[in-house]
Motif scaffolding. Structure first.
Motif, PDB file in Angstrom:
ATOM      1  N   SER A  50       3.338   2.783   2.853  1.00  0.00           N
ATOM      2  CA  SER A  50       2.366   3.883   2.861  1.00  0.00           C
ATOM      3  C   SER A  50       1.990   4.238   1.429  1.00  0.00           C
ATOM      4  O   SER A  50       2.775   4.013   0.501  1.00  0.00           O
ATOM      5  CB  SER A  50       2.976   5.094   3.556  1.00  0.00           C
ATOM      6  N   ARG A  51       0.803   4.783   1.264  1.00  0.00           N
ATOM      7  CA  ARG A  51       0.315   5.118  -0.068  1.00  0.00           C
ATOM      8  C   ARG A  51       0.507   6.605  -0.353  1.00  0.00           C
ATOM      9  O   ARG A  51       0.316   7.433   0.545  1.00  0.00           O
ATOM     10  CB  ARG A  51      -1.178   4.769  -0.135  1.00  0.00           C
ATOM     11  N   VAL A  52       0.861   6.943  -1.591  1.00  0.00           N
ATOM     12  CA  VAL A  52       0.980   8.354  -1.977  1.00  0.00           C
ATOM     13  C   VAL A  52      -0.418   8.871  -2.335  1.00  0.00           C
ATOM     14  O   VAL A  52      -1.076   8.321  -3.208  1.00  0.00           O
ATOM     15  CB  VAL A  52       1.940   8.521  -3.182  1.00  0.00           C
ATOM     16  N   LEU A  53      -0.858   9.913  -1.625  1.00  0.00           N
ATOM     17  CA  LEU A  53      -2.211  10.439  -1.845  1.00  0.00           C
ATOM     18  C   LEU A  53      -2.230  11.566  -2.876  1.00  0.00           C
ATOM     19  O   LEU A  53      -3.181  11.693  -3.641  1.00  0.00           O
ATOM     20  CB  LEU A  53      -2.791  10.962  -0.530  1.00  0.00           C
ATOM     21  N   ALA A  54      -1.216  12.414  -2.840  1.00  0.00           N
ATOM     22  CA  ALA A  54      -1.226  13.569  -3.749  1.00  0.00           C
ATOM     23  C   ALA A  54       0.170  14.154  -3.886  1.00  0.00           C
ATOM     24  O   ALA A  54       1.071  13.821  -3.121  1.00  0.00           O
ATOM     25  CB  ALA A  54      -2.162  14.641  -3.203  1.00  0.00           C
ATOM     26  N   ARG A  55       0.343  15.022  -4.883  1.00  0.00           N
ATOM     27  CA  ARG A  55       1.611  15.787  -5.046  1.00  0.00           C
ATOM     28  C   ARG A  55       1.421  17.105  -4.312  1.00  0.00           C
ATOM     29  O   ARG A  55       0.493  17.253  -3.542  1.00  0.00           O
ATOM     30  CB  ARG A  55       1.883  16.058  -6.529  1.00  0.00           C
ATOM     31  N   ARG A  56       2.232  18.101  -4.640  1.00  0.00           N
ATOM     32  CA  ARG A  56       2.099  19.396  -3.971  1.00  0.00           C
ATOM     33  C   ARG A  56       0.721  19.997  -4.274  1.00  0.00           C
ATOM     34  O   ARG A  56       0.232  19.899  -5.405  1.00  0.00           O
ATOM     35  CB  ARG A  56       3.220  20.362  -4.358  1.00  0.00           C
TER      36      ARG A  56
END
Lengths: 316, 153
Positions: A117-123
């Motif tokens: 899966s790809r990381v889209l954003a942080r908090r």
């Protein structure tokens, strides 16, 4: 008269809000709705941005940054040859291990399939009090609440809440994160707790005379049934004596750093529990406070650590 | 709500969420909500309020309620202040933004404590300060860009 009406209106609104808030805390209906609608919308926006960013960086990598590719290719080929030699050397050991396990009738935990899966954003946003990241997978693609998340370096965290195609992961470093681990050499068990962003992790419930040294790896113990056994989690950075539990027993104070480069994560793996594997006693992801030794440490709690901690928030 | 108007708000939401990804902890949808309040179209305001609340609560990690309360206070403070001041000046938005940032500190500090989440007062204070500083400028930019669409609608 007007002031009185205003006061009644404010009081009624507050009562209504508290009613909705309490009802949601018990049932989680609003949270699920927001995860399905709000999180999905945000995920859609971030996917669009990610696509634009990928096409721009892809152009750069494909056409502009080709210098040095030959040297890099040669170095990688040398590295592949070296790794192939190591693999050949260890394959005999692996075969022997499998043979010995069969002889001892030792059931070994099944492999957990991984989905990328790809990381889209942080908090994001004012409501993001916990240390989290947003992923491009939701419960339709195997990212249900409680799913373990790893990178190629080690454990990253667990899915806190999920929409159909987007999910939010509670990172290892958050103060509400708990992982049942053991040291790679001394095989000492403990609970690894997050210290907050920018702070070291803490290994809890390790007795004073336990053989733990600085630099030692911490791997998942598997006893919590949340993570499969043997995944690297963190490296011990400091060990000091002098700690004690609330009941007065002597404990080691151990600090560790995560192996996964959490601020630089781009892709992660979602581990899927194989059919037939033992499920954890609870799907709790966020632990509110450190379990008290007076109520029973990890051994007394059946070693379930995070899964059986007293005050927990269910994975939503 | 016309198609042009809906598209404008969609593009605004897209830009605001992108900015939120770049600056964690800040709310860039709030200036849009203030803009909607100023236009005094009840249906549009309710729709945007619900959509923005849903988005903020969805991407956040706390239990539902914080953003709802904050946006409700925003609407109440806006209408109360409009009866005393001229509701479209930059100074008005600046003061409103400062007030709302203070309210945000109280609401999210209180809710974090209520949910037993350890929170850093200094970090929340920094975020509130930044929010107070940036909101009037985002509002001014959105307001200037909105003029064309509003006239068409």
């Amino acid at each position: 008269m007007l002031h009185r009406r205003l006061a009644i209106l404010i009081a009624c609104s507050l009562m209504l809000f508290l009613g909705v808030y309490t009802w949601n805390q018990r049932t989680g209906h609003w949270d699920r709705l927001c995860a399905s609608v709000g999180l999905e919308f945000t995920g859609g926006v971030m996917r669009g941005l990610d696509a634009v960013e990928s096409s721009v960086t892809g152009f750069w990598e494909n056409y502009v940054a080709l210098r040095g590719v030959k040297q890099r290719n040669d170095a990688l080929e040398r590295r592949v040859q070296e790794l192939e030699m190591r693999l050949a050397a260890s394959s005999e050991d692996l075969a022997e291990l499998a043979r010995l396990r069969r002889m001892l009738h030792l059931d070994y935990p099944m492999a957990w399939p991984a989905a990328a899966s790809r990381v889209l954003a942080r908090r994001m946003g004012p409501n993001a009090a916990l240390d989290t990241i947003m992923l491009s997978s939701g419960y339709l693609s195997g990212a249900a609440a409680g799913t373990p998340v790893t990178s190629w370096q080690g454990v990253v965290g667990r899915v806190l809440k999920a929409g159909p195609g987007t999910s939010v992961v509670l990172l290892l470093t958050d103060t509400g994160s708990r992982v049942s681990v053991l040291t790679s050499e001394g095989r000492v068990q403990g609970i690894l707790a997050g210290g907050g962003p920018g702070h070291p992790l803490e290994l809890l419930f390790v007795r004073q005379n336990a053989p733990v040294r600085v630099g030692e790896l911490l791997v998942t113990s598997g006893v919590d049934s949340v993570y499969p056994k043997g995944i690297p989690v963190a490296r011990v950075t400091a060990v000091s004596r002098g700690g004690s539990s609330r009941s007065g027993s002597s404990l080691l104070e151990i600090q560790a750093e995560p192996l996964a480069d959490l601020p630089m994560l781009e892709e992660v793996f979602l581990l899927q529990r194989p059919a037939g594997a033992i499920a954890p006693g609870s799907d709790a992801v966020y632990t509110r406070r450190a379990p008290s030794l007076e109520k029973g440490g990890p051994a007394e709690q059946g070693g379930n650590g995070a899964a059986q901690a007293p005050d927990v928030r269910s994975g939503r | 709500m016309s198609w042009g108007n809906a598209c404008w708000w969609l593009i605004y939401a897209f830009a605001a969420i992108s900015m939120q990804a770049a600056l964690p902890g800040l709310d860039f949808l709030l200036p849009g909500f203030i803009l909607a309040l100023q236009e005094r179209r009840l249906f549009q305001t309710l729709l945007l309020g619900a959509a923005f609340t849903m988005a903020q609560e969805g991407m956040g990690s706390m239990f539902f309620g914080g953003t709802l309360l904050w946006y409700a206070v925003t609407a109440a403070a806006f209408y109360a202040a409009c009866s005393l001041f001229q509701g479209r000046s930059f100074l008005f938005i600046f003061l409103l933004s400062a007030l709302l940032s203070g309210v945000r500190y109280v609401i999210f500090g209180f809710l974090s404590t209520l949910q037993d989440i350890p929170w850093e007062p200094a970090l929340l204070l920094d975020e509130c300060f930044l929010q107070a500083l940036l909101t009037p400028f985002i509002w001014a930019a959105a307001s200037a860009l909105r003029r064309g669409v509003k006239h068409e609608a």
